[in-house]
Design a protein around this motif. Structure first.
Motif, PDB file in Angstrom:
ATOM      1  N   LYS A  58       0.845  -1.197   0.000  1.00 63.62           N
ATOM      2  CA  LYS A  58       0.000   0.000   0.000  1.00 63.62           C
ATOM      3  C   LYS A  58       0.885   1.255   0.000  1.00 63.62           C
ATOM      4  CE  LYS A  58      -3.902   2.012   2.499  1.00 63.62           C
ATOM      5  NZ  LYS A  58      -4.708   1.976   3.722  1.00 63.62           N
ATOM      6  N   GLN A  59       1.953   1.224   0.815  1.00 61.70           N
ATOM      7  CA  GLN A  59       2.846   2.380   0.875  1.00 61.70           C
ATOM      8  C   GLN A  59       3.637   2.544  -0.422  1.00 61.70           C
ATOM      9  OE1 GLN A  59       5.073   2.899   4.467  1.00 61.70           O
ATOM     10  NE2 GLN A  59       3.244   2.822   5.730  1.00 61.70           N
ATOM     11  N   VAL A  60       4.016   1.421  -1.040  1.00 67.65           N
ATOM     12  CA  VAL A  60       4.725   1.467  -2.326  1.00 67.65           C
ATOM     13  C   VAL A  60       3.808   2.110  -3.376  1.00 67.65           C
ATOM     14  CG1 VAL A  60       5.515   0.011  -4.254  1.00 67.65           C
ATOM     15  CG2 VAL A  60       6.360  -0.411  -1.937  1.00 67.65           C
ATOM     16  N   LYS A  61       2.548   1.697  -3.379  1.00 61.84           N
ATOM     17  CA  LYS A  61       1.578   2.250  -4.335  1.00 61.84           C
ATOM     18  C   LYS A  61       1.435   3.763  -4.118  1.00 61.84           C
ATOM     19  CE  LYS A  61      -3.134   1.727  -6.004  1.00 61.84           C
ATOM     20  NZ  LYS A  61      -4.494   1.369  -5.647  1.00 61.84           N
ATOM     21  N   GLN A  62       1.348   4.186  -2.858  1.00 59.11           N
ATOM     22  CA  GLN A  62       1.234   5.618  -2.551  1.00 59.11           C
ATOM     23  C   GLN A  62       2.454   6.376  -3.074  1.00 59.11           C
ATOM     24  OE1 GLN A  62       0.753   5.472   1.714  1.00 59.11           O
ATOM     25  NE2 GLN A  62      -1.474   5.359   1.603  1.00 59.11           N
ATOM     26  N   ARG A  63       3.655   5.803  -2.882  1.00 56.76           N
ATOM     27  CA  ARG A  63       4.882   6.464  -3.357  1.00 56.76           C
ATOM     28  C   ARG A  63       4.884   6.579  -4.883  1.00 56.76           C
ATOM     29  NH1 ARG A  63       4.940   5.843   1.365  1.00 56.76           N
ATOM     30  NH2 ARG A  63       6.496   6.467   2.867  1.00 56.76           N
ATOM     31  N   ARG A  64       4.476   5.488  -5.570  1.00 53.36           N
ATOM     32  CA  ARG A  64       4.437   5.523  -7.048  1.00 53.36           C
ATOM     33  C   ARG A  64       3.506   6.629  -7.534  1.00 53.36           C
ATOM     34  NH1 ARG A  64       4.518  -0.784  -7.541  1.00 53.36           N
ATOM     35  NH2 ARG A  64       6.716  -1.111  -7.992  1.00 53.36           N
ATOM     36  N   GLU A  65       2.337   6.741  -6.882  1.00 55.64           N
ATOM     37  CA  GLU A  65       1.371   7.776  -7.272  1.00 55.64           C
ATOM     38  C   GLU A  65       1.935   9.167  -6.991  1.00 55.64           C
ATOM     39  OE1 GLU A  65      -2.085   6.512  -5.059  1.00 55.64           O
ATOM     40  OE2 GLU A  65      -2.549   4.935  -6.512  1.00 55.64           O
ATOM     41  N   SER A  66       2.612   9.324  -5.847  1.00 57.72           N
ATOM     42  CA  SER A  66       3.213  10.612  -5.489  1.00 57.72           C
ATOM     43  C   SER A  66       4.305  10.996  -6.474  1.00 57.72           C
ATOM     44  CB  SER A  66       3.817  10.560  -4.081  1.00 57.72           C
ATOM     45  OG  SER A  66       2.820  10.302  -3.124  1.00 57.72           O
ATOM     46  N   ILE A  67       5.147  10.026  -6.843  1.00 60.60           N
ATOM     47  CA  ILE A  67       6.239  10.283  -7.786  1.00 60.60           C
ATOM     48  C   ILE A  67       5.662  10.793  -9.109  1.00 60.60           C
ATOM     49  CG2 ILE A  67       8.029   9.182  -9.215  1.00 60.60           C
ATOM     50  CD1 ILE A  67       8.519   7.303  -6.708  1.00 60.60           C
ATOM     51  N   ALA A  68       4.627  10.117  -9.608  1.00 60.71           N
ATOM     52  CA  ALA A  68       4.001  10.539 -10.867  1.00 60.71           C
ATOM     53  C   ALA A  68       3.446  11.960 -10.742  1.00 60.71           C
ATOM     54  CB  ALA A  68       2.889   9.566 -11.249  1.00 60.71           C
ATOM     55  N   ALA A  69       2.785  12.255  -9.626  1.00 55.30           N
ATOM     56  CA  ALA A  69       2.200  13.586  -9.414  1.00 55.30           C
ATOM     57  C   ALA A  69       3.286  14.657  -9.317  1.00 55.30           C
ATOM     58  CB  ALA A  69       1.347  13.589  -8.147  1.00 55.30           C
ATOM     59  N   PHE A  70       4.348  14.380  -8.564  1.00 52.00           N
ATOM     60  CA  PHE A  70       5.427  15.357  -8.411  1.00 52.00           C
ATOM     61  C   PHE A  70       6.160  15.585  -9.731  1.00 52.00           C
ATOM     62  CE2 PHE A  70       5.560  14.104  -3.719  1.00 52.00           C
ATOM     63  CZ  PHE A  70       4.868  15.233  -3.316  1.00 52.00           C
ATOM     64  N   GLU A  71       6.360  14.523 -10.504  1.00 50.55           N
ATOM     65  CA  GLU A  71       7.052  14.675 -11.789  1.00 50.55           C
ATOM     66  C   GLU A  71       6.212  15.501 -12.754  1.00 50.55           C
ATOM     67  OE1 GLU A  71       8.138  10.635 -12.822  1.00 50.55           O
ATOM     68  OE2 GLU A  71      10.105  10.869 -11.875  1.00 50.55           O
ATOM     69  N   GLN A  72       4.898  15.281 -12.753  1.00 52.98           N
ATOM     70  CA  GLN A  72       4.015  16.076 -13.616  1.00 52.98           C
ATOM     71  C   GLN A  72       4.040  17.547 -13.215  1.00 52.98           C
ATOM     72  OE1 GLN A  72       0.231  14.016 -13.338  1.00 52.98           O
ATOM     73  NE2 GLN A  72       0.495  13.132 -15.379  1.00 52.98           N
ATOM     74  N   ALA A  73       4.174  17.785 -11.913  1.00 50.17           N
ATOM     75  CA  ALA A  73       4.191  19.161 -11.403  1.00 50.17           C
ATOM     76  C   ALA A  73       5.579  19.792 -11.526  1.00 50.17           C
ATOM     77  CB  ALA A  73       3.732  19.177  -9.947  1.00 50.17           C
ATOM     78  N   GLY A  74       6.556  19.018 -12.018  1.00 51.73           N
ATOM     79  CA  GLY A  74       7.910  19.536 -12.179  1.00 51.73           C
ATOM     80  C   GLY A  74       8.682  19.636 -10.876  1.00 51.73           C
ATOM     81  N   ARG A  75       8.219  18.937  -9.849  1.00 52.33           N
ATOM     82  CA  ARG A  75       8.903  18.979  -8.547  1.00 52.33           C
ATOM     83  C   ARG A  75       9.848  17.792  -8.455  1.00 52.33           C
ATOM     84  NH1 ARG A  75       4.490  19.683  -4.072  1.00 52.33           N
ATOM     85  NH2 ARG A  75       6.338  19.557  -2.781  1.00 52.33           N
ATOM     86  N   THR A  76      10.938  17.851  -9.222  1.00 56.51           N
ATOM     87  CA  THR A  76      11.849  16.710  -9.331  1.00 56.51           C
ATOM     88  C   THR A  76      12.538  16.368  -8.007  1.00 56.51           C
ATOM     89  OG1 THR A  76      13.531  18.223 -10.157  1.00 56.51           O
ATOM     90  CG2 THR A  76      12.316  16.948 -11.803  1.00 56.51           C
ATOM     91  N   GLU A  77      12.859  17.382  -7.215  1.00 57.21           N
ATOM     92  CA  GLU A  77      13.539  17.129  -5.936  1.00 57.21           C
ATOM     93  C   GLU A  77      12.653  16.294  -5.008  1.00 57.21           C
ATOM     94  OE1 GLU A  77      15.094  19.935  -2.426  1.00 57.21           O
ATOM     95  OE2 GLU A  77      15.918  20.495  -4.389  1.00 57.21           O
ATOM     96  N   THR A  78      11.375  16.669  -4.921  1.00 58.17           N
ATOM     97  CA  THR A  78      10.428  15.921  -4.081  1.00 58.17           C
ATOM     98  C   THR A  78      10.214  14.525  -4.659  1.00 58.17           C
ATOM     99  OG1 THR A  78       9.353  18.056  -3.766  1.00 58.17           O
ATOM    100  CG2 THR A  78       8.247  16.167  -2.839  1.00 58.17           C
ATOM    101  N   ALA A  79      10.157  14.413  -5.991  1.00 59.75           N
ATOM    102  CA  ALA A  79       9.988  13.112  -6.637  1.00 59.75           C
ATOM    103  C   ALA A  79      11.179  12.214  -6.320  1.00 59.75           C
ATOM    104  CB  ALA A  79       9.831  13.279  -8.153  1.00 59.75           C
ATOM    105  N   GLU A  80      12.389  12.770  -6.327  1.00 57.66           N
ATOM    106  CA  GLU A  80      13.595  11.988  -6.012  1.00 57.66           C
ATOM    107  C   GLU A  80      13.545  11.473  -4.571  1.00 57.66           C
ATOM    108  OE1 GLU A  80      15.919  10.835  -8.109  1.00 57.66           O
ATOM    109  OE2 GLU A  80      14.679  11.808  -9.621  1.00 57.66           O
ATOM    110  N   GLN A  81      13.064  12.305  -3.664  1.00 53.53           N
ATOM    111  CA  GLN A  81      12.924  11.912  -2.249  1.00 53.53           C
ATOM    112  C   GLN A  81      11.947  10.737  -2.138  1.00 53.53           C
ATOM    113  OE1 GLN A  81      11.943  15.274   0.254  1.00 53.53           O
ATOM    114  NE2 GLN A  81      11.200  13.943   1.887  1.00 53.53           N
ATOM    115  N   GLU A  82      10.831  10.816  -2.869  1.00 54.73           N
ATOM    116  CA  GLU A  82       9.839   9.736  -2.863  1.00 54.73           C
ATOM    117  C   GLU A  82      10.438   8.460  -3.459  1.00 54.73           C
ATOM    118  OE1 GLU A  82       6.258   9.731  -1.975  1.00 54.73           O
ATOM    119  OE2 GLU A  82       6.802  11.513  -0.867  1.00 54.73           O
ATOM    120  N   LYS A  83      11.265   8.607  -4.508  1.00 56.61           N
ATOM    121  CA  LYS A  83      11.908   7.448  -5.139  1.00 56.61           C
ATOM    122  C   LYS A  83      12.846   6.757  -4.148  1.00 56.61           C
ATOM    123  CE  LYS A  83      11.701   8.932  -9.947  1.00 56.61           C
ATOM    124  NZ  LYS A  83      12.444   9.584 -11.046  1.00 56.61           N
TER     125      LYS A  83
END
Length: 153
Positions: A58-83
């Motif tokens: 469940k937490q992995v799924k949440q991270r994958r969704e967050s990464i996609a959302a952050f990347e779409q928003a151009g927030r690469t630093e936050t996406a890297e943290q989620e990765k």
């Protein structure tokens, strides 16, 4: 032995991260541990490895969704943290299934359901019901679901 090996592994990983002063890893591990403890308190019992795996999934799924959302928003630093958090969580999942193993599981499940004479939308649910326990923690179930849909079409 009443404690699950996955929970023991998690506790050991938390201690190692504390010793290594790896704050990013420690935060993710503590978050996971808190989720496991919360579920145990809610249900007033020890969780099995399968139940701990479900929490990790469940937490992995949440991270994958967050990464996609952050990347779409151009927030690469936050996406890297989620990765980075995703990588830590995935250590607690079983070895990932290969595409060939996933394909074989889907084919077998579809054959089973067709033998029962189930077709149409009902077949999708039955096939996923067979695949969920077989591939739990070993594959991204949303991707598996897409593959089943395309094969049924």
């Amino acid at each position: 032995m009443s404690t699950s090996s996955l929970k023991d592994n998690l506790a050991a990983a938390i201690k190692d991260a504390m010793r290594a002063k790896d704050t990013a890893r420690l935060g993710t591990l503590r978050f996971l541990s808190a989720a496991v403890k919360q579920k145990e308190v809610d249900e007033r019992r020890e969780l099995s490895d399968a139940e701990v795996t479900a929490i990790v999934e469940k937490q992995v799924k949440q991270r994958r969704e967050s990464i996609a959302a952050f990347e779409q928003a151009g927030r690469t630093e936050t996406a890297e943290q989620e990765k980075a958090e995703l990588a830590v969580l995935q250590e607690f999942l079983p070895q990932a299934a290969t595409q060939a193993e996933i394909d074989a599981a889907i084919a077998a499940a579809m054959e089973d359901v067709h033998k029962q004479g189930v077709t149409g939308p009902a077949a999708m649910g039955k096939i996923m019901a067979i695949l969920k326990p077989a591939l739990a923690g070993k594959a991204d179930m949303s991707a598996v679901s897409q593959q089943v849909k395309s094969r049924l079409a």
